[in-house]
Each structure stands twice: as structure tokens, then as C-alpha cells.
Scaffold this motif. Structure first.
Motif, short mmCIF file in Angstrom:
data_model
loop_
_atom_site.label_atom_id
_atom_site.label_comp_id
_atom_site.label_asym_id
_atom_site.label_seq_id
_atom_site.Cartn_x
_atom_site.Cartn_y
_atom_site.Cartn_z
N ILE A 106 -9.10 -7.80 -19.36
CA ILE A 106 -7.74 -7.31 -19.42
C ILE A 106 -7.83 -6.22 -20.52
O ILE A 106 -7.07 -5.12 -20.62
N GLN A 107 -8.45 -6.80 -21.60
CA GLN A 107 -8.68 -5.72 -22.70
C GLN A 107 -9.23 -4.44 -22.54
O GLN A 107 -8.98 -3.35 -22.92
N ASP A 108 -10.63 -4.59 -21.96
CA ASP A 108 -11.40 -3.47 -21.76
C ASP A 108 -11.26 -2.55 -20.50
O ASP A 108 -11.93 -1.58 -20.48
N ARG A 109 -10.84 -3.39 -19.49
CA ARG A 109 -10.81 -2.63 -18.16
C ARG A 109 -9.58 -2.16 -17.67
O ARG A 109 -9.29 -1.67 -16.49
N PHE A 110 -8.44 -2.51 -18.15
CA PHE A 110 -7.16 -1.97 -17.88
C PHE A 110 -6.75 -2.17 -16.56
O PHE A 110 -6.34 -1.26 -16.08
N PRO A 111 -6.66 -3.56 -16.27
CA PRO A 111 -6.28 -3.68 -14.64
C PRO A 111 -4.73 -2.95 -14.41
O PRO A 111 -3.83 -3.27 -15.36
N ALA A 112 -4.52 -2.68 -13.45
CA ALA A 112 -3.41 -2.44 -12.64
C ALA A 112 -3.42 -2.74 -11.21
O ALA A 112 -4.55 -2.68 -10.79
N TYR A 113 -2.32 -3.09 -10.81
CA TYR A 113 -2.34 -3.71 -9.48
C TYR A 113 -0.92 -3.32 -8.63
O TYR A 113 -0.03 -3.03 -9.23
N LEU A 114 -1.06 -3.26 -7.30
CA LEU A 114 0.11 -3.23 -6.48
C LEU A 114 -0.01 -3.94 -5.25
O LEU A 114 -1.30 -4.39 -5.01
N GLN A 115 1.09 -4.47 -4.83
CA GLN A 115 1.07 -5.16 -3.60
C GLN A 115 1.94 -4.51 -2.45
O GLN A 115 2.90 -3.95 -2.76
N THR A 116 1.56 -4.29 -1.53
CA THR A 116 2.10 -3.46 -0.38
C THR A 116 2.62 -4.34 0.94
O THR A 116 1.77 -5.27 1.22
N THR A 117 3.65 -3.96 1.45
CA THR A 117 3.70 -4.39 3.12
C THR A 117 2.67 -4.14 3.90
O THR A 117 1.99 -3.04 3.58
N LYS A 118 2.47 -4.54 5.38
CA LYS A 118 1.40 -4.03 6.01
C LYS A 118 1.94 -2.83 6.44
O LYS A 118 1.08 -2.22 7.14
N GLU A 119 3.04 -2.51 6.28
CA GLU A 119 3.49 -0.93 6.86
C GLU A 119 3.44 0.08 5.59
O GLU A 119 3.66 1.33 5.66
N GLY A 120 2.82 -0.27 4.71
CA GLY A 120 2.62 0.31 3.47
C GLY A 120 3.48 0.73 2.49
O GLY A 120 3.48 1.76 1.74
N ARG A 121 4.54 -0.30 2.34
CA ARG A 121 5.69 0.07 1.38
C ARG A 121 5.47 -0.70 0.15
O ARG A 121 4.78 -1.86 0.54
N LEU A 122 5.73 -0.32 -1.03
CA LEU A 122 5.61 -0.89 -1.98
C LEU A 122 6.10 -2.32 -2.38
O LEU A 122 7.55 -2.01 -2.29
N LEU A 123 5.74 -3.25 -2.74
CA LEU A 123 6.38 -4.54 -3.06
C LEU A 123 6.43 -4.71 -4.37
O LEU A 123 7.48 -4.85 -5.04
N THR A 124 5.31 -4.77 -4.97
CA THR A 124 5.44 -4.91 -6.63
C THR A 124 4.22 -4.12 -7.09
O THR A 124 3.09 -3.82 -6.27
N ALA A 125 4.30 -3.81 -8.40
CA ALA A 125 3.24 -3.29 -9.35
C ALA A 125 3.26 -3.71 -10.63
O ALA A 125 4.29 -4.01 -11.23
N GLY A 126 2.12 -3.60 -11.27
CA GLY A 126 2.21 -4.06 -12.66
C GLY A 126 0.83 -3.68 -13.32
O GLY A 126 -0.01 -3.21 -12.63
N GLY A 127 0.69 -4.19 -14.63
CA GLY A 127 -0.49 -3.84 -15.45
C GLY A 127 -0.49 -2.50 -16.11
O GLY A 127 0.60 -2.03 -16.31
N ALA A 128 -1.61 -2.15 -16.12
CA ALA A 128 -1.76 -0.93 -17.05
C ALA A 128 -1.76 0.42 -16.38
O ALA A 128 -2.74 1.25 -16.29
N TRP A 129 -0.61 0.72 -15.51
CA TRP A 129 -0.62 1.70 -14.91
C TRP A 129 -0.59 3.30 -15.64
O TRP A 129 -1.08 4.11 -15.16
N ASP A 130 0.21 2.93 -16.81
CA ASP A 130 0.14 4.08 -17.80
C ASP A 130 -1.63 4.53 -17.98
O ASP A 130 -1.63 5.96 -18.11
N ARG A 131 -2.42 3.97 -18.00
CA ARG A 131 -3.79 4.24 -18.23
C ARG A 131 -4.20 5.50 -17.30
O ARG A 131 -5.06 6.14 -17.58
N TYR A 132 -3.78 5.36 -16.22
CA TYR A 132 -4.16 6.15 -14.86
C TYR A 132 -3.19 7.54 -14.61
O TYR A 132 -3.59 8.00 -13.70
#
Lengths: 314, 160
Positions: A17-43
Motif C-alpha cells: 500500500i505504501q510503495d505501490r499505490f494500489p487503486a481498484y475498481l469493480q464493474t458489472t458484467k456490462e462494464g458499468r462502474l460499481l465501486t472504485a477506491g484506493g490511490a486513483w490520484d496517483r494515476y
């Protein structure tokens, strides 16, 4: 699952978490965003909007979702100039996950190495390019021979390469085609010989002779020659299969080893490499027995390889 | 908006990154910088009054040590095979790669670009090589990322 103590898992998770700045997201099978979190700013992505098609927001995901059964791993993905992400995409029954980890530092290390490899490959190609250069001993390599003026006896391995298509090509009306075909093959095989510490020595009729053991090396000449031979056969086979649709590689190889006399004889203003001895004669005598796409190895080379194998696996 | 993923594949140092930079940003640099992994760029274009986003995957060049991960090609609508006209062996790599790509993603449109046409004195490809492409019925164009020759046309032809 590995049996790893909880404090260790906690330490590893903190480190990632400190060194690799994980960011994640979860989508439906149709490709719609469900949740997102983590270090998105980094990217450097714009804020994500829930329930909207994720590929409209993160266009690098176009074509990758829905996730296939087997997880997708992209070790280095560059979106912004200075940020490289490692991307993992995997599927669950109801939704897909995308995880990003910062791989900028690792990428920088890899680029340094790969740049060197590619620069050297281009340089090596430049040096070995051209028929005239390829069938003469490379002058740079010849300078490294470090031979006494009167010559010396050395244990060498001779690699003779017979080109089966040359008589056929030579019969063609066009002069350019046989030369071009030979030049293409030589451009392919000469770097492989040089990679293994070999030296292109001479062109005789439809054959080319290379020697191993003349240049300073830490490896045994028969081993260098065998490795080069296998790589040559494999690569030329591939090249011919794709360029002529002919499954058979038109080159056949012979390996012989033994003690030979090697010297640099003064000729005119320069010096010519001379190699004399029974292994070279043997290689030339085997010329008629060579078959396309095969490698003949003489007894002494074979015994030497066998001995090395025994030492290695004892 | 409609999005189409297009992959650039070829041997190392054939100019894939330069072609994308020329096409997307209209710039060129003489310095060779190797790509490790994938660089992704986006180019908006309009074809038959339809807006389209091209998502360009510039995949690292293939060599003895760095083989192309075929999972990169997933979801590609098309691909561009890049050969360096001053290195004939890169055309062999293109033939080799095309077979692998087709095996992985099936039959999708592709173009072959013979890059570095500005280096006329070092140019190695000749009529026989072009014949090989014609015999395979492969669409191809000769181009130069440095001068911009054929670059725009190559992408346009592929998209059309």
C-alpha cells in the motif's frame, strides 16, 4: 494458500500500500462502474462516475472488459508520461475487478536494461551486416585474437554451414536474388555465431566456415558451437517457413573439434587468418554427407560435450 | 462514443512508438527509446460523420528476450504490423507475428507499414519483398514516422 503468520501478512500489505499505490475498481458484467477506491490520484485520472460505462471514463480498458476467465496481467502500462501502472483484471461470477499498482520504478530499471540490449543488437547487426563483411573474419575480432606472429596450436571447434539452395539460386538468371537471399541468411546467422564467441572464417563454395575457441572465452568451444548451431537451425527454419512457406531449412551444419594451427599471416598491408588441421579437413570431407536442416557432430566434439555434461551433472 | 482498440506490433526499433507519436501528436524524435510494456494513446477521428476514438496500444517490440504477451491483443478491432525497411529481417518478424496474432484474436483487419522510408540509402526491401506481401494479399504502405509520409493514410485506410 500459504501458511503465513498474520504479522507478516500485515507487513506485506502495508508495504504494498505504501510503495505501490494500489487503486481498484469493480464493474458489472456490462462494464458499468460499481465501486472504485484506493490511490486513483496517483494515476492522474479524472474522478470516476458510478453506474456509467467504465470504458468511457478509463479508455485503456476498451476491449479488456468483461474480464475473461483467466486473469489478465499487464506488467507495464504507460498512460501518463511519467506514471507506469501494473494492471490486473480478474473476473468474479457477478462482477469484474481491475487493480492498478504503481510500477514506475520497476519499469525504469527494465527500460535501462532493454535499451542496452536493443542498442547492442542494432550495433551487432550493423557490424555483421553485408555479405563482404560477413564472410571475412571481422577485423575488430581479428585484433582480439592475440596470436604470436608464428601462430599457435589451439583447441578449436569448426562449424561448417552448407547452403543447399545456393546451386539452385546460382542457376537463376537474376544475379541479385541469390546474393540477396544469402545476404539475408548471413545477416541472421552471423550475430548468433558472434554471440557465442565464434568467428566467421571463410566462404568455400556453398559453405561457410566459422571457428570457435579462437577468441578469448571462458566457455568450452564445443559448447559454444553447439549452442550457436541449435539457435541457427531454429531461427533459419522459422525465417524460411514464413518467407518461402518451405518447411525445410535449406542449411545443414557440421561440427568438428580438435587441435588446429591458427595464425595471422601478413598479406599485402593486412593480415589474413589461417587455420590448418585435421578437424577442418574432416568438416570439409563431411560436406557431401550433410543434409538440409540437420547437424552432424564428430566424435571428438560429441565426447567433449559428453564429458562436460558428466562434470555438470555429477 | 465508439472506441476501437488498435495494436501496433513488430520487431524492436522498427518505429512503432514514433509512428504513434507522429499520428497522435504530429511530433518526431530521432532518439531511439525502447518501449517496455505498453504505451496507450488516444486519437479522435471522424469517419463517415461518425466520431470514433482510436485507442492505440503501442506494444513493446519483439526480440529474443522480450516476447509479446498475446493477452495484450485482447479486444483489438484491428492491428498494424510495423517493419523497418532498412532491416529485412523485421519483415520476417512481421510474417511470424501476424500468424501468432491471427491465432490469438482471429481474423481482424490489419495493415503493414514499411517504416523509415526516409533512409533511402539504407533501404533493404525490394520488389521481391513487396511481392511477398502482395501474394499474401496483405494491405501495406511505405511510410516514414520522421517525415510523416504515409502515416495518416495508413491509419485512415485501416479504419475505413
Amino acid at each position: 494458500m500459504l501458511d503465513v503468520p498474520q504479522p507478516l501478512i500485515h507487513f506485506l500489505a502495508t508495504m504494498v500500500i505504501q510503495d505501490r499505490f494500489p487503486a481498484y475498481l469493480q464493474t458489472t458484467k456490462e462494464g458499468r462502474l460499481l465501486t472504485a477506491g484506493g490511490a486513483w490520484d496517483r494515476y492522474h485520472f479524472n474522478p470516476l462516475t458510478g453506474h456509467q460505462p467504465v470504458t468511457d471514463q478509463l479508455w485503456f480498458l476498451a476491449g479488456l472488459l468483461p474480464a475473461p476467465e483467466a486473469a489478465i496481467h499487464i506488467p507495464f502500462l504507460q498512460l501518463e508520461e511519467n506514471i507506469i501502472a501494473e494492471v490486473h483484471i480478474f473476473a468474479e461470477p457477478e462482477q469484474d475487478w481491475v487493480i492498478l499498482l504503481d510500477a514506475t520504478a520497476e519499469n525504469a530499471k527494465q527500460v535501462l536494461i532493454q535499451q542496452k540490449v536493443n542498442d547492442l543488437s542494432l550495433l551487432r547487426r550493423k557490424q555483421s551486416h553485408g555479405l563482404d563483411q560477413a564472410i571475412q573474419p571481422d577485423p575488430v575480432a581479428a585484433h582480439n585474437l592475440d596470436l604470436p606472429p608464428e601462430g599457435e596450436r589451439k583447441f578449436l571447434t569448426i562449424l561448417l554451414l552448407k547452403y543447399f539452395d545456393l546451386p539452385k539460386l546460382a542457376g537463376e538468371r537474376s544475379v541479385a536474388h541469390p546474393i540477396k537471399q544469402l545476404d539475408t541468411d548471413l545477416s541472421t546467422l552471423s550475430p548468433l555465431i558472434m554471440d557465442e564467441g565464434g568467428l566467421l572464417y571463410q566462404s568455400i563454395g556453398s559453405a561457410i566456415v566459422a571457428i570457435f575457441g579462437a577468441l578469448p572465452t571462458t566457455r568450452h568451444p564445443p559448447l559454444q558451437a553447439v549452442v550457436a548451431s541449435m539457435r541457427i537451425l531454429e531461427l533459419l527454419q522459422d525465417h524460411h517457413r514464413f518467407s518461402t512457406a518451405d518447411a525445410l531449412c535449406p542449411w545443414g551444419l557440421v561440427l568438428t573439434s580438435g587441435t588446429l594451427i591458427i595464425g595471422l599471416q601478413p598479406v599485402g598491408f593486412g593480415r589474413t587468418l589461417t587455420v590448418l588441421g585435421q578437424p577442418l579437413d574432416l568438416a570439409l570431407n563431411l560436406y557431401d554427407r550433410i543434409e538440409a536442416g540437420t547437424l552432424i557432430i564428430d566424435n571428438l566434439t560429441f565426447d567433449q560435450l559428453d564429458q562436460m555434461q558428466n562434470i555438470l551433472y555429477r | 462514443m465508439l472506441q476501437k482498440k488498435i495494436c501496433m506490433v513488430g520487431a524492436f526499433a522498427t518505429g512503432k512508438t514514433s509512428l504513434v507519436a507522429r499520428y497522435v501528436q504530429g511530433i518526431y524524435s530521432d532518439k531511439y527509446q525502447t518501449t517496455v510494456g505498453v504505451k496507450i494513446d488516444k486519437k479522435k477521428m471522424t469517419i463517415a460523420s461518425q466520431d470514433l476514438n482510436l485507442i492505440l496500444w503501442d506494444i513493446h517490440g519483439e526480440d529474443e528476450f522480450q516476447k509479446i504477451k498475446l493477452s495484450y491483443l485482447r479486444g483489438s478491432a484491428a492491428y498494424i504490423l510495423v517493419a523497418d525497411g532498412t532491416r529485412r529481417d523485421t519483415l520476417c518478424t512481421v510474417f511470424n507475428l501476424q500468424a501468432k496474432v491471427e491465432q490469438t484474436i482471429g481474423s481482424v483487419p490489419f495493415m503493414t507499414i514499411l517504416n523509415k522510408y526516409d533512409l533511402t540509402t539504407d533501404w533493404e526491401l525490394d520488389e521481391d519483398d513487396l511481392d511477398q506481401l502482395s501474394q499474401r494479399r496483405w494491405p501495406y504502405c511505405v511510410g516514414s514516422a520522421k517525415t510523416g509520409l504515409g502515416v495518416e493514410e495508413c491509419f485512415k485506410q485501416l479504419v475505413q
